[in-house]
Design an enzyme around this catalytic site. Structure first.
Site, PDB file in Angstrom:
ATOM      1  N   HIS A  12       7.010 -72.994  -1.643  1.00  0.00           N
ATOM      2  CA  HIS A  12       7.279 -72.777  -0.342  1.00  0.00           C
ATOM      3  C   HIS A  12       8.129 -73.179   0.355  1.00  0.00           C
ATOM      4  O   HIS A  12       8.865 -72.587   1.633  1.00  0.00           O
ATOM      5  CB  HIS A  12       6.516 -73.848   0.523  1.00  0.00           C
ATOM      6  CG  HIS A  12       6.802 -74.145   1.940  1.00  0.00           C
ATOM      7  ND1 HIS A  12       6.735 -74.556   2.899  1.00  0.00           N
ATOM      8  CD2 HIS A  12       5.417 -72.967   2.157  1.00  0.00           C
ATOM      9  CE1 HIS A  12       6.565 -74.518   3.902  1.00  0.00           C
ATOM     10  NE2 HIS A  12       5.660 -73.306   3.805  1.00  0.00           N
ATOM     11  N   GLU A  30       6.751 -79.336   9.824  1.00  0.00           N
ATOM     12  CA  GLU A  30       5.217 -78.404   9.158  1.00  0.00           C
ATOM     13  C   GLU A  30       4.638 -79.518   8.875  1.00  0.00           C
ATOM     14  O   GLU A  30       3.270 -79.353   8.465  1.00  0.00           O
ATOM     15  CB  GLU A  30       5.988 -77.041   8.733  1.00  0.00           C
ATOM     16  CG  GLU A  30       4.407 -76.149   8.122  1.00  0.00           C
ATOM     17  CD  GLU A  30       4.717 -75.716   7.239  1.00  0.00           C
ATOM     18  OE1 GLU A  30       3.818 -74.162   6.588  1.00  0.00           O
ATOM     19  OE2 GLU A  30       6.489 -75.078   6.720  1.00  0.00           O
ATOM     20  N   GLU A  57      10.059 -69.149   0.083  1.00  0.00           N
ATOM     21  CA  GLU A  57       9.621 -68.724   0.788  1.00  0.00           C
ATOM     22  C   GLU A  57      10.196 -68.688   2.124  1.00  0.00           C
ATOM     23  O   GLU A  57      10.361 -67.261   2.878  1.00  0.00           O
ATOM     24  CB  GLU A  57       7.977 -68.576   1.113  1.00  0.00           C
ATOM     25  CG  GLU A  57       7.723 -67.967   2.207  1.00  0.00           C
ATOM     26  CD  GLU A  57       6.385 -68.592   2.946  1.00  0.00           C
ATOM     27  OE1 GLU A  57       6.405 -68.231   3.909  1.00  0.00           O
ATOM     28  OE2 GLU A  57       5.224 -69.396   2.212  1.00  0.00           O
ATOM     29  N   HIS A  58      10.420 -69.854   2.674  1.00  0.00           N
ATOM     30  CA  HIS A  58      10.944 -69.322   4.150  1.00  0.00           C
ATOM     31  C   HIS A  58      12.215 -69.301   4.246  1.00  0.00           C
ATOM     32  O   HIS A  58      12.966 -68.489   5.033  1.00  0.00           O
ATOM     33  CB  HIS A  58      11.318 -71.214   4.417  1.00  0.00           C
ATOM     34  CG  HIS A  58       9.690 -71.426   5.158  1.00  0.00           C
ATOM     35  ND1 HIS A  58      10.044 -72.343   6.097  1.00  0.00           N
ATOM     36  CD2 HIS A  58       8.090 -71.630   4.875  1.00  0.00           C
ATOM     37  CE1 HIS A  58       8.693 -72.772   6.985  1.00  0.00           C
ATOM     38  NE2 HIS A  58       8.206 -72.478   5.880  1.00  0.00           N
TER      39      HIS A  58
END
Length: 408
Positions: A46, A126, A49-50
């Site tokens: 993840h 997040e 991905e950022h």
């Protein structure tokens, strides 16, 4: 018609031309998700991905965003437990620009240590946001309960501890292992041209990294319990049961069963819990299917005082289904609903692109919608009844309760 072209390096391009549309949707699918992480890497997929949005050798993060904003396009990404997807949707005459920018992000992201530190804080926020949303957090806790010793149960976002260890070297090592040609599918749908396909092959069809076979260990379902207290107005409950893999021959029978349990407004749980008893505003079920397993989950939110009744009604509803099965009307109505979902999905380039990309990446095959409709038609009461054993007597349970109240 879905066409698959295999480039010389093993990367696959899946295309579906829809000439009467004015849009093009393109997705870069990588067969790497949180399931592929080592325990100390949890959240790294993840995080990567950022980082692909944080600037390349020729484009800053702001320039990447502006290039899509100025053409009225949409660009985003998401990470799942088994794959990562970077996607864009634009007008057809901007498709080459979209593909070019995605390729630049895929191959030339700088992974600047300064940006890594900044994005680490973003992901920490997040995680905090998810923890502040108990109706999301209760699902995360459920997966930890169902698969406590397997990466499939770990949070996609990672943890505060693992995030602190991510470095440029760790990111690049993970990408070298998993962002390989044979692990990558480019899916494109809409008003596409042969020139666009050639551009994709030029940009993605020549890179080389060693392809490593996946050796997935089958996760074992655990009927455990998780209990948390938080400063919330409601209590939140999740029940988890074993499910089926996406390739299982009974997957459409399970889709019908799930829909009748809690997958629609006419479902048993919605009608009994919300409409008849007023116990909850939100009550639903869902089935998550993966390459080799799946899980069926039920969620409901209510006051602490009503939580025992909510759980009792859910279990009683499932017991009634196991004992008496589904009615013919429920099965036929649900089959029509599922068929409608399939047909309506054909009216969006984004949904076609996504479906084709996932099918190629995880299944290596594409079912025509006529075949899917036929499989739905073959669902029967007897076949659904054979799945009742999935509704075990001992489900996994996750509860988040409001502080200063007790659960009896």
């Amino acid at each position: 018609m879905v066409n698959t072209h295999v480039c010389g390096n093993g990367l696959r391009i899946v295309s579906e031309k829809i000439p009467h549309f004015r849009s093009v949707a393109v997705g870069v699918f990588v067969n790497a998700g949180s399931r592929d992480e080592l325990p100390e890497e949890n959240g790294l997929t993840h995080f990567i991905e950022h980082m692909l949005f944080k600037g390349t050798e020729t484009r800053s993060a702001k320039q990447i965003a502006r290039e899509f904003d100025r053409i009225g396009g949409d660009m985003n990404a998401y990470t799942s437990k088994e794959y990562t997807c970077y996607y864009a949707k634009v007008l057809d005459h901007h498709a080459e620009l979209a593909v070019t920018v995605l390729a630049d992000m895929f191959f030339n992201s700088k992974m600047d240590p300064v940006e890594i530190d900044k994005e680490r804080q973003v992901v920490l926020e997040e995680i905090s946001m998810t923890e502040d949303m108990p109706d999301d957090d209760v699902h995360e806790q459920l997966w930890k309960v169902m698969y406590p010793h397997h990466s499939i149960g770990a949070p996609i976002l990672g943890t505060v501890q693992t995030l602190q260890s991510f470095t440029k070297e760790k990111i690049e090592d993970f990408m070298e292992r998993h962002y390989t040609p044979r692990n990558t599918v480019i899916s494109i749908a809409g008003n596409i041209t042969p020139e666009l396909i050639r551009l994709i092959e030029k940009l993605f069809g020549t890179f080389n990294r060693t392809n490593r076979p996946k050796n997935y260990l089958l996760p074992d379902f655990t009927a455990g319990h998780s209990f948390k207290t938080k400063e919330t107005e409601q209590g939140h409950l999740c029940l988890g049961y074993p499910g089926l893999s996406m390739q299982h021959p009974d997957i459409f029978n399970l889709a019908v069963l799930n829909n009748v349990i809690g997958g629609s407004m006419s479902s048993r749980l919605f009608q009994e819990i919300r409409e008849e008893r007023g116990l909850a505003y939100s009550i639903y079920s869902y089935h998550s299917a993966y390459s080799d397993h799946g899980a069926l989950a039920i969620y409901g939110g209510t006051s602490n005082e009503q939580m025992p009744e909510l759980q009792e009604v859910i279990l009683d509803t499932l017991a009634a289904i196991k004992t008496n099965g589904l009615t013919r009307e429920e099965i036929e109505d649900t089959k029509e609903q599922l068929k409608g979902n399939v047909i309506l999905g054909l009216e969006s380039t984004s949904s076609r692109m996504s479906r084709n990309g996932k099918n190629e990446l995880l299944l290596q095959r594409h079912q025509p919608h006529e075949e899917i409709i036929e499989l739905i038609e073959q669902v029967s009461a007897e076949k659904v009844q054979n799945l009742m054993s999935l509704l075990t007597e001992n489900p996994a349970i996750s509860i988040i309760q409001s502080k200063n109240a007790s659960l009896t």
